[in-house]
Write an enzyme that holds these catalytic residues in place. Structure first.
Site, short mmCIF file in Angstrom:
data_model
loop_
_atom_site.label_atom_id
_atom_site.label_comp_id
_atom_site.label_asym_id
_atom_site.label_seq_id
_atom_site.Cartn_x
_atom_site.Cartn_y
_atom_site.Cartn_z
N THR A 75 62.23 -30.29 87.57
CA THR A 75 63.48 -30.19 86.81
C THR A 75 64.31 -31.46 86.96
OG1 THR A 75 63.50 -27.80 87.07
CG2 THR A 75 65.62 -28.84 86.57
N SER A 204 55.64 -31.98 90.33
CA SER A 204 56.34 -31.02 91.20
C SER A 204 55.36 -30.55 92.26
CB SER A 204 56.83 -29.84 90.34
OG SER A 204 57.35 -28.84 91.18
N HIS A 206 55.40 -28.05 94.39
CA HIS A 206 55.12 -26.63 94.64
C HIS A 206 54.14 -26.02 93.64
CE1 HIS A 206 57.65 -24.39 91.63
NE2 HIS A 206 58.34 -25.52 91.60
N CYS A 335 66.42 -10.87 82.53
CA CYS A 335 67.77 -11.35 82.23
C CYS A 335 68.73 -10.71 83.22
CB CYS A 335 68.15 -11.10 80.78
SG CYS A 335 68.36 -9.39 80.37
N1 PLP Z 1 58.11 -28.42 83.80
C1 PLP Z 1 57.16 -27.46 83.73
C2 PLP Z 1 56.14 -27.55 82.63
C3 PLP Z 1 57.14 -26.41 84.64
O1 PLP Z 1 56.20 -25.46 84.53
C4 PLP Z 1 58.14 -26.37 85.66
C5 PLP Z 1 58.19 -25.25 86.60
O2 PLP Z 1 58.05 -24.10 86.23
C6 PLP Z 1 59.08 -27.41 85.71
C7 PLP Z 1 59.04 -28.41 84.77
C8 PLP Z 1 60.15 -27.42 86.75
O3 PLP Z 1 59.65 -27.82 87.99
P1 PLP Z 1 60.45 -27.49 89.33
O4 PLP Z 1 60.28 -26.02 89.59
O5 PLP Z 1 59.80 -28.34 90.36
O6 PLP Z 1 61.88 -27.86 89.10
#
Ligand code: PLP
Length: 385
Positions: A75, A204, A206, A335
């Site tokens: 993110t 990312s 995780h 939600c």
């Molecule tokens: N972009 C995609 C395609 C994702 O699947 C995710 C996580 O679900 C993210 C970005 C966000 O990553 P993070 O959880 O490390 O902020």
């Protein structure tokens, strides 16, 4: 609420931290806890770890160490790239951004914010019914004001892989910045940044058996970007703040393991994918169809639609019933009221609300086995009987 889930088939949302990764982090909490900006030995040890991790990641992705920036995750990487490029373009004669309708919220919400708050012009390209973005549609959307294109590599709900090689080359040929959210594809697909004309991309930890709270922003060395976080000048001025050395140690081990295991991981995802589809087709010759495409798709993600009319199913109870039977899968998002909202991505593909709610994403990880698929099929039979 306590979950009864025992079998985790939701690895696209997050993954278990590998034991080796957890072990690798521990000394950096208790023994090597220096601040990497300090000049003493404690600081130097931390700085050495940080720089060796940067080199390892650069080698794995196929770029230069100076192009790797540590962030808190996907993110933040997406926000930093998109807002940073947009702030840099403010006041120039370029103000047009192109994105797709199936981007992760960390991209889509960001470009919408840039449009609403700063008046950037935004074109959102529609995908086909499998979540594919056509390079031709991107080309047609380009105007002389376009300065930024962002198209994800692989979709997190469907696994659909986009042709970012063609799109990145198209962008480069027109002098437009190209950002791709590569959070889902890294570790699930073998590719190399050196073969793509990328300006920015995201990782990312995780999602690949590393800790939550750390990620990477890849920024091409020629990229001009405005920083979002000001302070002590860490990460070559792009992201101020004392680095999380334990998380960087975890990321280092995550990438070391990925380098060793990526071929076996992909083999295992492919095996589980084929086995799941064989069992689904055998047990449910009618009534179950695939939202994920059959080709050019990540092997670890299978998104299926269950015909709720045929099985007399209450669509919004599907995920809860899986959970009550010990299976963690995903679909829509909860939600605030606790009710389930249909997936926005599936709605964008043209599914009706109830069909989207009757869809589930099964996503495999390194630790899943054939038995997990058998249990999933047994529970599905029970739910649909
Ligand atoms: N972009 C995609 C395609 C994702 O699947 C995710 C996580 O679900 C993210 C970005 C966000 O990553 P993070 O959880 O490390 O902020």
């Amino acid at each position: 609420m306590q979950s009864t889930a025992e079998i985790f088939l939701d690895n696209a949302s997050t993954t278990k931290v590998a034991d080796e990764v957890r072990e690798a982090m521990l000394p950096y909490f208790s023994d090597f806890y220096g601040n990497p900006s300090s000049v003493h030995q404690f600081g130097k040890k931390a700085a050495v770890l940080r720089e060796s991790t940067r080199e390892l990641i650069a080698d794995f992705l196929g770029c230069k160490p100076a192009e790797i920036f540590f962030t808190s995750g996907g993110t933040e990487s997406n926000n930093t790239a998109l807002k940073g490029f947009a702030l840099n373009a403010l006041g120039s004669n370029k103000n047009h951004i192109i994105a797709s309708n199936i981007e992760h919220p960390s991209v889509l919400e960001t470009v919408l914010f840039l449009k609403q708050k700063f008046g950037f012009d935004l074109t959102v390209i529609k995908s086909d019914k499998y979540g594919r973005i056509s390079p031709d549609a991107v080309e047609q959307a380009i105007t002389e004001k376009t300065f930024l294109i962002t198209i994800m590599h692989a979709n997190n709900e469907l696994g659909t892989i986009n042709d970012i090689k063609s799109i990145s080359e198209l962008a480069k040929s027109k002098g437009i910045i190209f950002h791709s959210d590569t959070v889902q594809s890294i570790g699930k697909l073998k590719f190399n940044f050196s073969q793509l004309a990328l300006d920015a991309a995201s990782l990312s930890a995780h999602k690949i058996y590393g800790p939550k709270g750390i990620g990477v922003l890849y920024l091409n060395e020629s990229a001009n970007i405005e920083r979002l976080i000001h302070g002590g000048g860490q990460e070559r001025g792009l992201r101020a703040g004392t680095e999380s050395i334990p998380l960087i140690a975890g990321l280092k081990k995550t990438i070391e393991l990925l380098k060793q295991k990526i071929d076996d991981d992909i083999k295992q995802y492919t095996f589980l994918n084929n086995y799941l589809k064989t069992q689904l087709n055998k047990e449910f010759p009618v009534g179950i169809s695939y939202n994920s495409p059959l080709e050019n798709v990540l092997q670890n993600i299978v998104n299926i639609k269950i015909d709720y009319r045929k099985f007399k199913l209450e669509p919004d109870m599907l995920l809860v019933r899986f959970d009550l039977n010990g299976i963690a899968v995903s679909g829509g998002s909860a939600c605030h009221s606790g009710a389930l909202k249909p997936s926005k991505v599936l709605m964008e593909l043209g599914l009706a609300e109830k069909d989207a709610l009757s869809s589930i994403r099964i996503s495999f990880g390194r630790y899943n086995t054939k038995d997990d698929v058998d249990c999933f099929i047994d529970v599905l039979k029970k739910i649909l009987q």
